[in-house]
Design an enzyme around this catalytic site. Structure first.
Site, PDB file in Angstrom:
ATOM      1  N   LYS A   1      -8.816 -13.597  25.575  1.00  0.00           N
ATOM      2  CA  LYS A   1      -8.466 -13.810  24.049  1.00  0.00           C
ATOM      3  C   LYS A   1      -8.595 -15.122  23.515  1.00  0.00           C
ATOM      4  O   LYS A   1      -8.588 -16.148  24.253  1.00  0.00           O
ATOM      5  CB  LYS A   1      -7.354 -12.925  23.755  1.00  0.00           C
ATOM      6  CG  LYS A   1      -7.409 -11.438  24.306  1.00  0.00           C
ATOM      7  CD  LYS A   1      -6.055 -10.596  23.809  1.00  0.00           C
ATOM      8  CE  LYS A   1      -6.025  -9.189  24.297  1.00  0.00           C
ATOM      9  NZ  LYS A   1      -4.948  -8.366  23.835  1.00  0.00           N
TER      10      LYS A   1
ATOM     11  N   TYR B   1     -10.133  -2.049  18.195  1.00  0.00           N
ATOM     12  CA  TYR B   1      -9.002  -1.678  18.100  1.00  0.00           C
ATOM     13  C   TYR B   1      -8.525  -0.354  17.510  1.00  0.00           C
ATOM     14  O   TYR B   1      -7.544  -0.117  17.088  1.00  0.00           O
ATOM     15  CB  TYR B   1      -8.220  -2.902  17.940  1.00  0.00           C
ATOM     16  CG  TYR B   1      -7.896  -3.664  19.347  1.00  0.00           C
ATOM     17  CD1 TYR B   1      -7.264  -3.250  20.687  1.00  0.00           C
ATOM     18  CD2 TYR B   1      -8.273  -5.142  19.198  1.00  0.00           C
ATOM     19  CE1 TYR B   1      -7.082  -3.957  21.650  1.00  0.00           C
ATOM     20  CE2 TYR B   1      -8.109  -5.887  20.285  1.00  0.00           C
ATOM     21  CZ  TYR B   1      -7.553  -5.676  21.342  1.00  0.00           C
ATOM     22  OH  TYR B   1      -7.469  -6.023  22.578  1.00  0.00           O
TER      23      TYR B   1
ATOM     24  N   PHE C   1       1.640  -2.914  14.896  1.00  0.00           N
ATOM     25  CA  PHE C   1       1.200  -4.223  15.487  1.00  0.00           C
ATOM     26  C   PHE C   1      -0.403  -4.477  15.165  1.00  0.00           C
ATOM     27  O   PHE C   1      -1.002  -5.602  15.376  1.00  0.00           O
ATOM     28  CB  PHE C   1       1.371  -4.526  16.948  1.00  0.00           C
ATOM     29  CG  PHE C   1       0.681  -3.529  17.664  1.00  0.00           C
ATOM     30  CD1 PHE C   1      -0.394  -3.374  18.148  1.00  0.00           C
ATOM     31  CD2 PHE C   1       1.670  -2.499  18.254  1.00  0.00           C
ATOM     32  CE1 PHE C   1      -0.882  -2.577  19.069  1.00  0.00           C
ATOM     33  CE2 PHE C   1       1.188  -1.508  19.169  1.00  0.00           C
ATOM     34  CZ  PHE C   1      -0.137  -1.645  19.666  1.00  0.00           C
TER      35      PHE C   1
ATOM     36  N   ARG D   1      -7.090  -4.120  35.536  1.00  0.00           N
ATOM     37  CA  ARG D   1      -5.753  -3.889  34.894  1.00  0.00           C
ATOM     38  C   ARG D   1      -4.633  -4.465  35.653  1.00  0.00           C
ATOM     39  O   ARG D   1      -3.691  -5.213  35.627  1.00  0.00           O
ATOM     40  CB  ARG D   1      -5.556  -2.397  34.618  1.00  0.00           C
ATOM     41  CG  ARG D   1      -6.626  -1.921  33.583  1.00  0.00           C
ATOM     42  CD  ARG D   1      -6.300  -2.164  32.173  1.00  0.00           C
ATOM     43  NE  ARG D   1      -4.774  -1.585  31.942  1.00  0.00           N
ATOM     44  CZ  ARG D   1      -4.560  -1.785  30.426  1.00  0.00           C
ATOM     45  NH1 ARG D   1      -5.310  -2.160  29.754  1.00  0.00           N
ATOM     46  NH2 ARG D   1      -3.268  -1.468  30.055  1.00  0.00           N
TER      47      ARG D   1
ATOM     48  N   THR E   1       1.252  -5.558  29.772  1.00  0.00           N
ATOM     49  CA  THR E   1       0.822  -5.986  28.436  1.00  0.00           C
ATOM     50  C   THR E   1       1.564  -7.094  27.895  1.00  0.00           C
ATOM     51  O   THR E   1       1.370  -8.030  27.540  1.00  0.00           O
ATOM     52  CB  THR E   1       1.046  -4.953  27.343  1.00  0.00           C
ATOM     53  OG1 THR E   1       0.447  -3.643  28.043  1.00  0.00           O
ATOM     54  CG2 THR E   1       0.634  -5.018  26.027  1.00  0.00           C
TER      55      THR E   1
ATOM     56  N   ARG F   1      -1.544 -12.514  32.885  1.00  0.00           N
ATOM     57  CA  ARG F   1      -0.774 -12.393  31.975  1.00  0.00           C
ATOM     58  C   ARG F   1       0.556 -13.298  32.366  1.00  0.00           C
ATOM     59  O   ARG F   1       1.212 -13.857  31.545  1.00  0.00           O
ATOM     60  CB  ARG F   1      -0.406 -11.245  31.317  1.00  0.00           C
ATOM     61  CG  ARG F   1      -1.643 -10.556  30.458  1.00  0.00           C
ATOM     62  CD  ARG F   1      -1.696  -9.109  30.198  1.00  0.00           C
ATOM     63  NE  ARG F   1      -2.365  -8.704  29.146  1.00  0.00           N
ATOM     64  CZ  ARG F   1      -2.745  -7.405  28.961  1.00  0.00           C
ATOM     65  NH1 ARG F   1      -2.265  -6.488  29.457  1.00  0.00           N
ATOM     66  NH2 ARG F   1      -3.758  -7.104  28.000  1.00  0.00           N
TER      67      ARG F   1
ATOM     68  N   ASN G   1      -1.626 -12.596  24.688  1.00  0.00           N
ATOM     69  CA  ASN G   1      -1.799 -11.958  26.093  1.00  0.00           C
ATOM     70  C   ASN G   1      -2.789 -12.332  26.994  1.00  0.00           C
ATOM     71  O   ASN G   1      -3.058 -11.596  27.831  1.00  0.00           O
ATOM     72  CB  ASN G   1      -0.931 -10.926  26.320  1.00  0.00           C
ATOM     73  CG  ASN G   1      -1.840  -9.785  25.607  1.00  0.00           C
ATOM     74  OD1 ASN G   1      -2.924 -10.022  25.248  1.00  0.00           O
ATOM     75  ND2 ASN G   1      -1.133  -8.232  25.750  1.00  0.00           N
TER      76      ASN G   1
ATOM     77  N   HIS H   1      -7.713  -8.939  27.593  1.00  0.00           N
ATOM     78  CA  HIS H   1      -7.974  -7.491  27.235  1.00  0.00           C
ATOM     79  C   HIS H   1      -8.748  -6.706  28.550  1.00  0.00           C
ATOM     80  O   HIS H   1      -9.630  -7.421  29.000  1.00  0.00           O
ATOM     81  CB  HIS H   1      -8.775  -7.146  25.976  1.00  0.00           C
ATOM     82  CG  HIS H   1      -9.299  -5.676  26.129  1.00  0.00           C
ATOM     83  ND1 HIS H   1      -8.500  -4.550  25.616  1.00  0.00           N
ATOM     84  CD2 HIS H   1     -10.592  -5.104  26.270  1.00  0.00           C
ATOM     85  CE1 HIS H   1      -9.241  -3.438  25.760  1.00  0.00           C
ATOM     86  NE2 HIS H   1     -10.426  -3.731  26.137  1.00  0.00           N
TER      87      HIS H   1
ATOM     88  N   GLU I   1     -16.496   0.693  25.415  1.00  0.00           N
ATOM     89  CA  GLU I   1     -16.306  -0.731  25.119  1.00  0.00           C
ATOM     90  C   GLU I   1     -17.337  -1.519  25.365  1.00  0.00           C
ATOM     91  O   GLU I   1     -17.589  -2.536  24.797  1.00  0.00           O
ATOM     92  CB  GLU I   1     -14.902  -1.149  25.683  1.00  0.00           C
ATOM     93  CG  GLU I   1     -13.700  -0.515  24.988  1.00  0.00           C
ATOM     94  CD  GLU I   1     -12.340  -0.889  25.720  1.00  0.00           C
ATOM     95  OE1 GLU I   1     -12.401  -1.721  26.502  1.00  0.00           O
ATOM     96  OE2 GLU I   1     -11.419  -0.505  25.277  1.00  0.00           O
TER      97      GLU I   1
HETATM   98  P1  RTP Z   1      -5.310  -4.494  25.793  1.00  0.00           P
HETATM   99  O1  RTP Z   1      -5.799  -3.329  25.231  1.00  0.00           O
HETATM  100  O2  RTP Z   1      -5.490  -5.686  24.801  1.00  0.00           O
HETATM  101  O3  RTP Z   1      -5.950  -4.876  26.966  1.00  0.00           O
HETATM  102  O4  RTP Z   1      -3.695  -4.511  25.950  1.00  0.00           O
HETATM  103  P2  RTP Z   1      -3.095  -3.299  26.634  1.00  0.00           P
HETATM  104  O5  RTP Z   1      -4.021  -2.205  27.064  1.00  0.00           O
HETATM  105  O6  RTP Z   1      -2.348  -3.961  27.775  1.00  0.00           O
HETATM  106  O7  RTP Z   1      -2.023  -3.001  25.632  1.00  0.00           O
HETATM  107  P3  RTP Z   1      -2.384  -1.827  24.326  1.00  0.00           P
HETATM  108  O8  RTP Z   1      -1.348  -0.751  24.348  1.00  0.00           O
HETATM  109  O9  RTP Z   1      -3.879  -1.172  24.355  1.00  0.00           O
HETATM  110  O10 RTP Z   1      -2.156  -2.793  22.992  1.00  0.00           O
HETATM  111  C1  RTP Z   1      -3.274  -3.690  22.493  1.00  0.00           C
HETATM  112  C2  RTP Z   1      -2.653  -5.027  22.190  1.00  0.00           C
HETATM  113  O11 RTP Z   1      -2.052  -4.962  21.159  1.00  0.00           O
HETATM  114  C3  RTP Z   1      -0.875  -5.808  21.508  1.00  0.00           C
HETATM  115  N1  RTP Z   1       0.527  -5.152  21.378  1.00  0.00           N
HETATM  116  N2  RTP Z   1       1.570  -5.561  20.697  1.00  0.00           N
HETATM  117  N3  RTP Z   1       4.247  -5.783  19.772  1.00  0.00           N
HETATM  118  C4  RTP Z   1       3.735  -4.622  20.655  1.00  0.00           C
HETATM  119  O12 RTP Z   1       4.871  -3.718  20.712  1.00  0.00           O
HETATM  120  C5  RTP Z   1       2.624  -4.603  21.186  1.00  0.00           C
HETATM  121  N4  RTP Z   1       2.153  -3.644  21.812  1.00  0.00           N
HETATM  122  C6  RTP Z   1       0.950  -3.840  21.987  1.00  0.00           C
HETATM  123  C7  RTP Z   1      -0.985  -6.549  22.722  1.00  0.00           C
HETATM  124  O13 RTP Z   1      -1.468  -7.746  22.377  1.00  0.00           O
HETATM  125  C8  RTP Z   1      -1.828  -5.588  23.422  1.00  0.00           C
HETATM  126  O14 RTP Z   1      -2.430  -6.415  24.176  1.00  0.00           O
HETATM  127 MG    MG Z   2      -5.439  -1.453  25.742  1.00  0.00          MG
END
Ligand code: RTP
Ligand code: MG
Length: 143
Positions: free
Chosen positions: A11, A51, A59, A87, A93, A104, A114, A117, A128
């Site tokens: 990112k 996304y 968010f 992962r 996250t 991270r 973070n 992705h 993707e």
């Molecule tokens: P990513 O898709 O970026 O790999 O991250 P992830 O699976 O660990 O998390 P995901 O639930 O898919 O959320 C995508 C991105 O959104 C942001 N986020 N912010 N403020 C919040 O509660 C919140 N929750 C998620 C994070 O930057 C996350 O990577």
């Molecule tokens: Mg995700």
């Protein structure tokens, strides 16, 4: 064990803090091989489409604006159980909750910024990867 491919994105914060090389090393050291790499500035439409699953989340707007705040590194990683392995290498996250030694925990500033992705399932990985790469842009090589 199954050889899988997964999509990884470094990112904008990862580029601004100059850790592209360190992040890629983490993957290579743990057996995930980059088989496609491209530096790209995402458009708003591309980031929103990528996304789309989070469209209704509070968010979403901030996530999209962060993802277009600078270029990203798009990568396809290949290896044994690549989706889950990626992962695990990324960590949780929220970097505050991520295990020490994960990308991270070691490089990310916040849950929003973070650093990486990673696809969260094999099916999403396929979609993707196809979102960003043509099959001809993905190479293969062995040790
Ligand atoms: P990513 O898709 O970026 O790999 O991250 P992830 O699976 O660990 O998390 P995901 O639930 O898919 O959320 C995508 C991105 O959104 C942001 N986020 N912010 N403020 C919040 O509660 C919140 N929750 C998620 C994070 O930057 C996350 O990577
Ligand atoms: Mg995700």
């Amino acid at each position: 064990m199954a050889i899988e491919r997964t999509l990884s994105i470094i990112k904008p914060d990862g580029l601004k803090s100059h850790v592209i090389g360190k992040v890629i090393s983490r993957f290579e050291e743990k057996g995930l091989k980059p088989v496609a790499i491209r530096l790209q500035q995402l458009s708003q439409t591309e980031a929103e489409g990528f996304y789309a699953v989070h469209k209704a989340r509070p968010f979403f707007k901030d996530l999209v604006s962060f993802m277009i705040s600078g270029p990203v590194v798009l990568m396809v990683l290949e290896g044994e159980n690549a989706v889950l392995a990626n992962r695990e290498i990324m960590g949780a996250t929220d970097p505050k909750k991520a295990d020490k030694g994960t990308i991270r925990a070691d490089f990310a500033k916040s849950i929003d910024q973070n650093t990486v992705h990673g696809s969260d399932s094999l099916e999403n990985a396929k979609n993707e990867i196809a979102y960003f790469f043509r099959e001809t842009e993905i190479q293969t090589y062995s040790a």
